[in-house]
Design an enzyme around this catalytic site. Structure first.
Site, PDB file in Angstrom:
ATOM      1  N   HIS A 133      19.895   8.445  -7.694  1.00  0.00           N
ATOM      2  CA  HIS A 133      21.139   9.010  -8.228  1.00  0.00           C
ATOM      3  C   HIS A 133      22.340   8.590  -7.376  1.00  0.00           C
ATOM      4  O   HIS A 133      23.400   8.261  -7.916  1.00  0.00           O
ATOM      5  CB  HIS A 133      21.036  10.531  -8.281  1.00  0.00           C
ATOM      6  CG  HIS A 133      19.858  11.038  -9.051  1.00  0.00           C
ATOM      7  ND1 HIS A 133      19.778  10.935 -10.418  1.00  0.00           N
ATOM      8  CD2 HIS A 133      18.703  11.637  -8.643  1.00  0.00           C
ATOM      9  CE1 HIS A 133      18.627  11.467 -10.825  1.00  0.00           C
ATOM     10  NE2 HIS A 133      17.963  11.891  -9.771  1.00  0.00           N
ATOM     11  N   ASN A 408      36.392  20.663  10.020  1.00  0.00           N
ATOM     12  CA  ASN A 408      35.115  19.964   9.863  1.00  0.00           C
ATOM     13  C   ASN A 408      35.324  18.516   9.436  1.00  0.00           C
ATOM     14  O   ASN A 408      34.573  17.624   9.848  1.00  0.00           O
ATOM     15  CB  ASN A 408      34.251  20.692   8.836  1.00  0.00           C
ATOM     16  CG  ASN A 408      32.871  20.092   8.709  1.00  0.00           C
ATOM     17  OD1 ASN A 408      32.054  20.195   9.619  1.00  0.00           O
ATOM     18  ND2 ASN A 408      32.604  19.456   7.587  1.00  0.00           N
ATOM     19  N   ARG A 411      36.021  16.366  12.397  1.00  0.00           N
ATOM     20  CA  ARG A 411      34.842  16.170  13.230  1.00  0.00           C
ATOM     21  C   ARG A 411      33.841  15.200  12.633  1.00  0.00           C
ATOM     22  O   ARG A 411      33.062  14.583  13.366  1.00  0.00           O
ATOM     23  CB  ARG A 411      34.136  17.511  13.486  1.00  0.00           C
ATOM     24  CG  ARG A 411      34.892  18.467  14.382  1.00  0.00           C
ATOM     25  CD  ARG A 411      33.993  19.615  14.809  1.00  0.00           C
ATOM     26  NE  ARG A 411      33.551  20.402  13.679  1.00  0.00           N
ATOM     27  CZ  ARG A 411      34.146  21.507  13.248  1.00  0.00           C
ATOM     28  NH1 ARG A 411      35.223  21.947  13.885  1.00  0.00           N
ATOM     29  NH2 ARG A 411      33.685  22.168  12.214  1.00  0.00           N
ATOM     30  N   ASN A 414      35.026  10.382  11.430  1.00  0.00           N
ATOM     31  CA  ASN A 414      34.805   9.281  12.364  1.00  0.00           C
ATOM     32  C   ASN A 414      34.242   9.881  13.652  1.00  0.00           C
ATOM     33  O   ASN A 414      34.983  10.267  14.552  1.00  0.00           O
ATOM     34  CB  ASN A 414      36.116   8.530  12.626  1.00  0.00           C
ATOM     35  CG  ASN A 414      35.913   7.252  13.427  1.00  0.00           C
ATOM     36  OD1 ASN A 414      34.880   7.052  14.054  1.00  0.00           O
ATOM     37  ND2 ASN A 414      36.909   6.376  13.412  1.00  0.00           N
ATOM     38  N   HIS A 418      35.973  10.679  17.350  1.00  0.00           N
ATOM     39  CA  HIS A 418      36.014  12.117  17.628  1.00  0.00           C
ATOM     40  C   HIS A 418      35.302  12.451  18.936  1.00  0.00           C
ATOM     41  O   HIS A 418      35.772  13.298  19.707  1.00  0.00           O
ATOM     42  CB  HIS A 418      35.370  12.896  16.479  1.00  0.00           C
ATOM     43  CG  HIS A 418      35.181  14.354  16.792  1.00  0.00           C
ATOM     44  ND1 HIS A 418      33.996  14.855  17.295  1.00  0.00           N
ATOM     45  CD2 HIS A 418      36.025  15.404  16.690  1.00  0.00           C
ATOM     46  CE1 HIS A 418      34.120  16.155  17.492  1.00  0.00           C
ATOM     47  NE2 HIS A 418      35.329  16.513  17.128  1.00  0.00           N
ATOM     48  N   TYR A 426      40.096  16.567  24.923  1.00  0.00           N
ATOM     49  CA  TYR A 426      40.030  18.020  24.744  1.00  0.00           C
ATOM     50  C   TYR A 426      39.332  18.706  25.918  1.00  0.00           C
ATOM     51  O   TYR A 426      39.894  19.616  26.543  1.00  0.00           O
ATOM     52  CB  TYR A 426      39.302  18.332  23.435  1.00  0.00           C
ATOM     53  CG  TYR A 426      39.187  19.799  23.123  1.00  0.00           C
ATOM     54  CD1 TYR A 426      40.272  20.511  22.614  1.00  0.00           C
ATOM     55  CD2 TYR A 426      37.993  20.479  23.324  1.00  0.00           C
ATOM     56  CE1 TYR A 426      40.172  21.861  22.319  1.00  0.00           C
ATOM     57  CE2 TYR A 426      37.875  21.823  23.042  1.00  0.00           C
ATOM     58  CZ  TYR A 426      38.969  22.515  22.537  1.00  0.00           C
ATOM     59  OH  TYR A 426      38.845  23.849  22.259  1.00  0.00           O
ATOM     60  N   LYS A 438      43.112  26.620  24.845  1.00  0.00           N
ATOM     61  CA  LYS A 438      42.429  25.855  23.806  1.00  0.00           C
ATOM     62  C   LYS A 438      43.396  25.374  22.722  1.00  0.00           C
ATOM     63  O   LYS A 438      43.261  24.261  22.210  1.00  0.00           O
ATOM     64  CB  LYS A 438      41.318  26.695  23.188  1.00  0.00           C
ATOM     65  CG  LYS A 438      40.136  26.919  24.120  1.00  0.00           C
ATOM     66  CD  LYS A 438      39.004  27.632  23.404  1.00  0.00           C
ATOM     67  CE  LYS A 438      37.798  27.769  24.327  1.00  0.00           C
ATOM     68  NZ  LYS A 438      36.657  28.451  23.659  1.00  0.00           N
ATOM     69  N   SER A 449      46.251  11.505  18.982  1.00  0.00           N
ATOM     70  CA  SER A 449      45.700  10.795  17.825  1.00  0.00           C
ATOM     71  C   SER A 449      46.793  10.338  16.869  1.00  0.00           C
ATOM     72  O   SER A 449      46.782   9.200  16.387  1.00  0.00           O
ATOM     73  CB  SER A 449      44.704  11.712  17.096  1.00  0.00           C
ATOM     74  OG  SER A 449      44.158  11.071  15.971  1.00  0.00           O
ATOM     75  N   HIS A 453      47.757   6.394  16.016  1.00  0.00           N
ATOM     76  CA  HIS A 453      47.750   5.922  14.626  1.00  0.00           C
ATOM     77  C   HIS A 453      49.107   5.343  14.224  1.00  0.00           C
ATOM     78  O   HIS A 453      49.186   4.283  13.590  1.00  0.00           O
ATOM     79  CB  HIS A 453      47.374   7.069  13.683  1.00  0.00           C
ATOM     80  CG  HIS A 453      45.907   7.334  13.589  1.00  0.00           C
ATOM     81  ND1 HIS A 453      45.227   8.066  14.544  1.00  0.00           N
ATOM     82  CD2 HIS A 453      44.981   6.970  12.663  1.00  0.00           C
ATOM     83  CE1 HIS A 453      43.946   8.132  14.197  1.00  0.00           C
ATOM     84  NE2 HIS A 453      43.777   7.474  13.064  1.00  0.00           N
TER      85      HIS A 453
END
Length: 543
Positions: A133, A408, A411, A414, A418, A426, A438, A449, A453
């Site tokens: 499928h 999500n 994460r 890529n 990441h 981080y 945090k 990032s 880019h």
């Protein structure tokens, strides 16, 4: 009947023998035969049996999705626990550390076994393509490519009276390839020798000379900023490389910078730990290990990675053929969907209606380009190099298409990049400033990032138009907090895909308009502000 004859004989034990013989044969008979026998007066209720069978099938079909979902969740949890336990066993067998040694390691940095764990696993699409499928969806994209080719050939035949098989756009965007190859070769050789030799020089003289430490740090920063930072950018701009050639140079520049940083970042704490432990040997990796890391499809350095026993050269050829096919796919998307849309856009007045129509007309090519970039690079290109290097950990991406949150999605889209951002941006930010910050750490990762880019797009297109940076820092950050991991319903997956479609339409529309505006409305003596101001907003006044 046989049973009645046995009863009529009235012989001791004969009835018991016959009944026991019947009881032995009864379980061996099929279910339908027993139902026929138990029917009174030989009548068989076939309709009731068929109805009951259909009810059981319907109930089984209803229970099947829940059962498969439950099995999948338990299996995933089992595999994750197994990988974690095996990693802990490996780390404990390789070095049994006391609590005091662990405390020393924590003051420097978490040891490598507390970071990313590499294990042998296949790419997700390779597993999914084994399902017929899912493979049909792949065949549908191939059929769409055939339709694009036929459309282009027929239109050219009608317009020109002959079949036009030229690929002028591909020849243009990949022009000046000798300059690109020489630039890459210089970058790669410099990355092989300079960071490694500086690290060896520093590690061997760390105990004896503080001046050597200062010199190593100074030359390392100088190489990262001037050698890998300024040099390739200067060549891309001064030689006026076309867009695709610039992409090769700048993306390799970014990749080599991240590789060199990972090598130094992973090995410096090991040297510091050996000095604190007063070890007689300094842990210096071999040049062959560093060279393998430079080619390996990962940005996290390890001395050793899980390896496959053999190389499947047929698999390698298939992946490179798919990369080439994706390249031609992108060519036909631009020829059929983008160039006719934006070629005459500068002749129209810039207004809200035209902008909205442009964005929605750009969604289809934007989404197709997104799929092609994912499939060609993250799946085919990385898997091809992993196969040639026998690199066994193929988790370059996860099931990002099932994401119900942007957290999500970031994460899983890529995993290679990441992991680098998570461990070296981080986590190092939290290690330096504390775990209370945090939100600030997340903001810093988004900023880095987005800046990288936008830097890549600005150099490759030849103009500064911070559309992607704005989308990253505004909508990306906003959706990261609104569409968080607590959103689990399918409606959030629909919202995620809708926003992703709109974002791709905005990117393709605005960057393409600016590209053609700078071609149709050149300035004689541009100032520095002219490079920063979008020309597509005022290009129609120059026509």
């Amino acid at each position: 009947m046989a049973g009645e004859d046995c009863v009529r004989k009235r012989q001791p034990g004969s009835t018991t023998t016959c009944k026991s013989h019947e009881n032995e044969e009864t379980p061996r008979r099929p279910e339908n035969e027993r139902s026929f026998q138990n029917s009174s007066n030989g009548w068989v209720d076939v309709d009731r049996a068929v109805t009951r069978k259909m009810q059981l099938i319907a109930e089984a079909e209803q229970l099947k999705p829940a059962f498969m979902k439950e099995v999948d969740s338990h299996f995933t949890e089992f595999v994750n626990n197994l990988v974690a336990k095996s990693a802990l066993l490996d780390s404990s067998s390789s070095a049994s550390c006391s609590e005091k040694e662990l405390h020393k390691a924590k003051t420097l940095r978490a040891p490598p076994e507390h970071g990313k764990i590499f294990t042998a696993r296949r790419s997700l699409l390779d597993e999914l393509f084994e399902v017929s499928h899912i493979r049909t969806i792949y065949h549908m994209f191939i059929a769409l490519l055939i339709v694009f080719i036929l459309s282009t050939l027929l239109v050219d035949f009608i317009d020109e009276g002959r079949l036009v098989l030229g690929f002028d756009l591909l020849v243009f965007v990949f022009g000046k390839f000798p300059v690109v190859f020489c630039t890459w070769l210089c970058m790669f050789c410099a990355t092989v020798f300079v960071p490694y030799n500086l690290f060896v020089w520093w590690a061997q003289g760390y105990r004896s000379s503080s001046r050597r430490v200062f010199h190593s740090l100074f030359y390392g920063i100088l190489f990262q900023t001037a050698g890998l930072g300024f040099g390739p950018t200067y060549i891309a701009v001064s030689y006026a490389l076309p867009p695709a050639s610039r992409f090769i140079v700048i993306l390799e520049q970014v990749r080599l910078v991240m590789k060199a940083h990972s090598f130094i970042r992973e090995n410096v704490p090991r040297v510091l730990s050996s000095v604190k432990d007063k070890s007689s040997t300094v842990p210096i990796p071999r040049i062959s290990q560093y060279l393998y890391f430079l080619f390996a499809p990962t940005l996290i350095y390890r001395d050793n990675y899980p390896r496959n026993p053999t190389i499947r050269w047929g698999y390698v050829a298939t992946k490179f053929a798919q990369v080439l096919g994706s390249l031609f796919y992108a060519y036909y998307i631009f020829v059929r969907l983008c160039i006719p849309l934006f070629r005459n856009s500068s002749q129209e007045t810039f207004n809200l209606r035209g902008l909205v129509l442009c964005i929605f007309n750009s969604i289809l090519p934007g989404v197709l380009i997104l799929f092609l970039v994912f499939f060609a690079f993250l799946h085919c290109w990385l898997n091809a190099f992993a196969e040639m290097l026998r690199f066994a950990d193929r988790m370059f991406y996860k099931d990002w298409w099932n994401s119900t949150s942007y957290a999500n999605y970031y994460r899983t889209w890529n995993v290679v990049v990441h992991d680098w951002l998570y461990y070296y941006a981080y986590r190092d930010f939290l290690w330096f400033f504390g775990k209370k910050f945090k939100a600030a750490a997340m903001l810093s990762v988004f900023t880095v990032s987005a800046a990288v880019h936008e830097y890549v797009l600005s150099i490759c297109f030849g103009y500064f138009y911070p559309v992607l940076f704005f989308l990253f820092m505004c909508f990306g950050m906003l959706f990261n907090f609104i569409l968080n991991d607590r959103r689990k319903g399918p409606i959030w997956n629909v919202i995620m895909w809708t926003s992703l479609f709109l974002g791709q339409g905005v990117i393709i529309c605005l960057y393409s308009q600016e590209w053609y505006a700078r071609r149709y409305c050149p300035l004689d003596n541009p100032t520095f502000l002219d490079y920063l101001k979008p020309r597509s907003w005022s290009c129609h006044m120059k026509m």
